[in-house]
Design a protein around this motif. Structure first.
Motif, PDB file in Angstrom:
ATOM      1  N   LYS A 211       0.829  -1.210   0.000  1.00  0.00           N
ATOM      2  CA  LYS A 211       0.000   0.000   0.000  1.00  0.00           C
ATOM      3  C   LYS A 211       0.862   1.258   0.000  1.00  0.00           C
ATOM      4  CE  LYS A 211      -4.009  -2.264   1.970  1.00  0.00           C
ATOM      5  NZ  LYS A 211      -5.180  -2.207   2.877  1.00  0.00           N
ATOM      6  N   GLY A 214       1.848   1.935  -3.515  1.00  0.00           N
ATOM      7  CA  GLY A 214       0.767   2.066  -4.477  1.00  0.00           C
ATOM      8  C   GLY A 214       0.428   0.803  -5.227  1.00  0.00           C
ATOM      9  N   PRO A 217      -4.453  -0.378  -3.553  1.00  0.00           N
ATOM     10  CA  PRO A 217      -5.060   0.889  -3.142  1.00  0.00           C
ATOM     11  C   PRO A 217      -5.479   0.877  -1.678  1.00  0.00           C
ATOM     12  CG  PRO A 217      -6.608  -0.402  -4.437  1.00  0.00           C
ATOM     13  CD  PRO A 217      -5.295  -1.123  -4.508  1.00  0.00           C
ATOM     14  N   THR A 219      -7.979   1.260   1.348  1.00  0.00           N
ATOM     15  CA  THR A 219      -9.417   1.060   1.517  1.00  0.00           C
ATOM     16  C   THR A 219     -10.010   2.261   2.245  1.00  0.00           C
ATOM     17  OG1 THR A 219      -9.190  -0.012   3.676  1.00  0.00           O
ATOM     18  CG2 THR A 219      -9.022  -1.425   1.710  1.00  0.00           C
ATOM     19  N   ARG A 223      -8.087   4.823   4.902  1.00  0.00           N
ATOM     20  CA  ARG A 223      -8.114   6.286   4.812  1.00  0.00           C
ATOM     21  C   ARG A 223      -8.660   6.913   6.087  1.00  0.00           C
ATOM     22  NH1 ARG A 223      -6.796   8.271   0.002  1.00  0.00           N
ATOM     23  NH2 ARG A 223      -6.685   6.817  -1.752  1.00  0.00           N
ATOM     24  N   PRO A 234       0.765   7.134  -2.621  1.00  0.00           N
ATOM     25  CA  PRO A 234       1.861   6.235  -2.249  1.00  0.00           C
ATOM     26  C   PRO A 234       3.101   7.006  -1.808  1.00  0.00           C
ATOM     27  CG  PRO A 234       1.692   6.381  -4.624  1.00  0.00           C
ATOM     28  CD  PRO A 234       0.529   7.150  -4.071  1.00  0.00           C
TER      29      PRO A 234
END
Length: 237
Positions: A211, A214, A217, A219, A223, A234
């Motif tokens: 993650k 990058g 993605p 989730t 976030r 990223p």
């Protein structure tokens, strides 16, 4: 650790293992174990690098090992202008797209993809031997920068670990990256991330690497936990 210059992050990166060259040795050995013995069809499987097959990405890694040989034979006068973290903050290569196309064409030029594997198995151990023989208190120059030798080796390990994960995405039974290499790569991402950021507790080190670069993605939950720090991702391309 401040994500703007990596000055504190560098110490924690190279401090994760006693001898960074051994982490490089293990990282390269795990890549060899991943690709050695693969059939041509498996060497033509896709990777996490969009548009790159296993053989393409392996040739890119060969070029990295070749750059290591040149760099380790190019001592420089210190001090360093970048370290194991801030190295990754340098502007991207404007020719990156052309490089990717050149790598794909070059890999396709081999009679069989096994030729790239042989090139890797010749070059990677030579780069490790050069790393082991280089003064760990010295400096080297590469890509317009001067780095302390341990910091340079840490950049090689980080790239090797991330690309190992890229290679192994569709290869059943591929070995995991070695833990010292993972620790260096994780510490690199830590150095690029704001000290105030809190990563989701359910992330494994591999989740963080995928993650943070990058490959996978974030989730909605990620976030929410990261808050404003999600905008940093990223952390490494």
């Amino acid at each position: 650790m401040d994500g703007t210059d990596g000055s504190e992050g560098a110490g924690s990166v190279v401090g994760r293992v006693a001898e960074p060259w051994r982490a490089l040795e293990s990282a390269y050995a795990r890549i060899t174990a991943t690709v050695d013995g693969l059939a041509d069809a498996d060497l033509h499987r896709p990777t996490r690098c969009r548009g790159w097959l296993v053989v393409d990405l392996l040739l890119h890694l060969v070029l990295d090992a070749q750059r290591a040989l040149v760099t380790l034979a190019s001592p420089a006068v210190g001090p360093a202008d970048v370290n194991a973290v801030s190295y990754w903050l340098s502007p991207g290569d404007p020719e990156e797209g052309r490089h990717a196309a050149w790598v794909r064409r070059s890999a396709a030029a081999f009679d069989r993809p096994r030729g790239v594997v042989r090139l890797w198995t010749d070059t990677a151990p030579a780069a490790v031997r050069a790393a082991a023989a280089t003064d760990p208190l010295g400096y080297v120059s590469t890509q317009g920068h001067v780095l302390a030798v341990p910091d340079f080796l840490a950049t090689l390990v980080t790239e090797a670990v991330v690309h190992h994960l890229d290679l192994a995405v569709d290869l059943p039974g591929a070995p995991e990256p070695e833990r010292d290499g993972v620790a260096i790569a994780v510490a690199t991402l830590d150095g690029l991330l704001s000290a105030e950021a809190i990563c989701p507790a359910d992330w494994s080190d591999v989740d963080y690497l995928l993650k943070g670069t990058g490959r996978i993605p974030l989730t909605a939950h990620d976030r929410q936990v990261l808050g404003e720090a999600a905008g940093w991702f990223p952390l490494l391309g």
